[in-house]
Design a protein around this motif. Structure first.
Motif, mmCIF file in Angstrom:
data_model
loop_
_atom_site.group_PDB
_atom_site.id
_atom_site.type_symbol
_atom_site.label_atom_id
_atom_site.label_comp_id
_atom_site.label_asym_id
_atom_site.label_seq_id
_atom_site.Cartn_x
_atom_site.Cartn_y
_atom_site.Cartn_z
ATOM 1 N N GLU A 1 6.079 -5.908 -8.300
ATOM 2 C CA GLU A 1 5.954 -5.252 -9.601
ATOM 3 C C GLU A 1 4.662 -4.447 -9.648
ATOM 4 O OE1 GLU A 1 5.001 -6.584 -14.105
ATOM 5 O OE2 GLU A 1 6.759 -7.581 -13.211
ATOM 6 N N LEU A 2 4.799 -3.134 -9.747
ATOM 7 C CA LEU A 2 3.630 -2.261 -9.814
ATOM 8 C C LEU A 2 2.928 -2.395 -11.163
ATOM 9 C CD1 LEU A 2 5.236 0.926 -8.231
ATOM 10 C CD2 LEU A 2 3.825 -0.794 -7.089
ATOM 11 N N TYR A 3 3.688 -2.280 -12.205
ATOM 12 C CA TYR A 3 3.175 -2.504 -13.548
ATOM 13 C C TYR A 3 4.353 -2.528 -14.510
ATOM 14 C CZ TYR A 3 3.556 2.611 -13.934
ATOM 15 O OH TYR A 3 4.012 3.900 -13.937
ATOM 16 N N ASP B 1 0.801 -1.232 0.000
ATOM 17 C CA ASP B 1 0.000 0.000 0.000
ATOM 18 C C ASP B 1 0.833 1.282 0.000
ATOM 19 O OD1 ASP B 1 -2.450 -1.337 -0.030
ATOM 20 O OD2 ASP B 1 -2.420 -1.593 2.138
ATOM 21 N N LEU B 2 2.096 1.214 -0.354
ATOM 22 C CA LEU B 2 2.915 2.418 -0.445
ATOM 23 C C LEU B 2 2.452 3.246 -1.640
ATOM 24 C CD1 LEU B 2 5.385 3.971 0.641
ATOM 25 C CD2 LEU B 2 6.772 2.683 -0.986
ATOM 26 N N LEU B 3 2.221 4.526 -1.407
ATOM 27 C CA LEU B 3 1.750 5.418 -2.464
ATOM 28 C C LEU B 3 2.940 6.095 -3.123
ATOM 29 C CD1 LEU B 3 -0.921 6.323 -3.722
ATOM 30 C CD2 LEU B 3 -0.929 8.266 -2.149
ATOM 31 N N LEU B 4 2.992 6.035 -4.449
ATOM 32 C CA LEU B 4 4.151 6.496 -5.199
ATOM 33 C C LEU B 4 3.732 7.349 -6.379
ATOM 34 C CD1 LEU B 4 5.678 2.935 -5.420
ATOM 35 C CD2 LEU B 4 6.580 4.703 -3.921
ATOM 36 N N ARG B 5 4.662 8.170 -6.844
ATOM 37 C CA ARG B 5 4.450 8.877 -8.104
ATOM 38 C C ARG B 5 4.564 7.869 -9.247
ATOM 39 N NH1 ARG B 5 5.556 14.220 -9.907
ATOM 40 N NH2 ARG B 5 6.618 14.679 -7.945
ATOM 41 N N LYS B 6 3.628 7.921 -10.179
ATOM 42 C CA LYS B 6 3.641 6.989 -11.306
ATOM 43 C C LYS B 6 4.791 7.324 -12.248
ATOM 44 C CE LYS B 6 -0.305 5.984 -13.207
ATOM 45 N NZ LYS B 6 -1.529 6.119 -14.053
ATOM 46 N N PRO B 7 5.747 6.390 -12.418
ATOM 47 C CA PRO B 7 6.878 6.678 -13.300
ATOM 48 C C PRO B 7 6.503 6.501 -14.768
ATOM 49 C CG PRO B 7 7.107 4.489 -12.404
ATOM 50 C CD PRO B 7 5.871 5.082 -11.777
ATOM 51 N N VAL B 8 7.224 7.176 -15.639
ATOM 52 C CA VAL B 8 7.054 7.015 -17.079
ATOM 53 C C VAL B 8 7.994 5.912 -17.538
ATOM 54 C CG1 VAL B 8 7.212 8.113 -19.334
ATOM 55 C CG2 VAL B 8 6.410 9.423 -17.349
ATOM 56 N N ALA C 1 8.061 -1.188 -13.347
ATOM 57 C CA ALA C 1 8.123 -0.346 -12.152
ATOM 58 C C ALA C 1 7.974 -1.236 -10.921
ATOM 59 C CB ALA C 1 7.016 0.709 -12.181
ATOM 60 N N LEU C 2 8.966 -1.163 -10.014
ATOM 61 C CA LEU C 2 8.966 -1.989 -8.810
ATOM 62 C C LEU C 2 8.782 -1.120 -7.588
ATOM 63 C CD1 LEU C 2 11.984 -4.358 -9.611
ATOM 64 C CD2 LEU C 2 9.568 -4.737 -10.093
#
Length: 219
Positions: free
Chosen positions: A47-49, A25-32, A39-40
């Motif tokens: 793996e976030l996506y 549940d860590l909230l992160l800025r979505k990387p490009v 994205a980990l």
């Protein structure tokens, strides 16, 4: 790997630029991401996506393959049983009918839904989602189908049915003569194609494509 954000930074960013880890549940800025990158989560490593290449076309090919395999996997003999001079061909559909005719109608309905109806509905939903992106029509219906697909994901249990088939083969092999049918190979192929489809059909890219944020999801 994206960096965690402070509370002040979170308040300043729009929601479409944020991503939450499904594990911690860590909230992160979505990387490009570029093609092939992942994205980990910096805290748990989940793996976030991922940004995969040619997602729509590859997924569409796998969905069509799975639909072509669906009929032979469910209606062709999985195994042929020879016992005391009698032979019988067993299919997924005949198993459902056998349970229903044995007064186990509740179990028959559950087996039918989890091994035939819901897997087929999932594939049809995926097909409509991918066609709406590929043809750039009916994105709102594509969003609806993709939501339905996500609600159905946990109810399609082909792998559980496959384990049941393996257990039956192991138990019957010493009692009767068994011949593996073409339906079993089609069933295994269907299961593998669906697993492959889950890997290729990146949810992040599909959601973005359906919402109009990523018009190059098929590249």
């Amino acid at each position: 790997m994206p960096d965690p954000l402070t509370t002040e930074a979170l308040d300043a960013l729009p929601l479409n630029e944020l991503v939450a880890c499904h594990e911690c549940d860590l909230l992160l800025r979505k990387p490009v991401l570029n093609h092939g990158e992942k994205a980990l989560c910096p805290r748990c490593g989940y793996e976030l996506y991922a940004h995969r290449h040619n997602v729509v076309n590859r997924s569409l090919a796998l969905v069509i393959t799975a639909l072509l395999l669906f009929v032979p996997a469910n209606f062709m003999p999985i195994m042929q049983l020879h016992l005391l001079g009698q032979s019988s061909d067993d299919t997924v559909w005949s198993g459902v009918l056998g349970l229903y005719n044995s007064q186990m109608r509740g179990v028959a309905v559950v087996v039918f839904l989890c091994s035939m109806a819901i897997p087929l509905l999932k594939l049809l939903c995926q097909l409509l989602v991918l066609l709406s992106i590929r043809l750039d029509i009916g994105r709102s219906y594509g969003l609806l189908c993709y939501r339905i697909y996500h609600h159905l994901r946990d109810w399609g249990m082909l792998e559980v049915y496959f384990m049941g088939v393996l257990v039956a083969i192991v138990k019957l092999v010493d009692l009767a003569e068994l011949t593996v049918g073409l339906g079993l190979f089609c069933f295994i192929s269907l299961l593998l194609v669906q697993v492959w489809l889950e890997v290729v059909m990146s949810p992040h890219q599909i959601w973005d494509a359906l919402s109009g944020e990523d018009l190059h999801a098929g590249d």
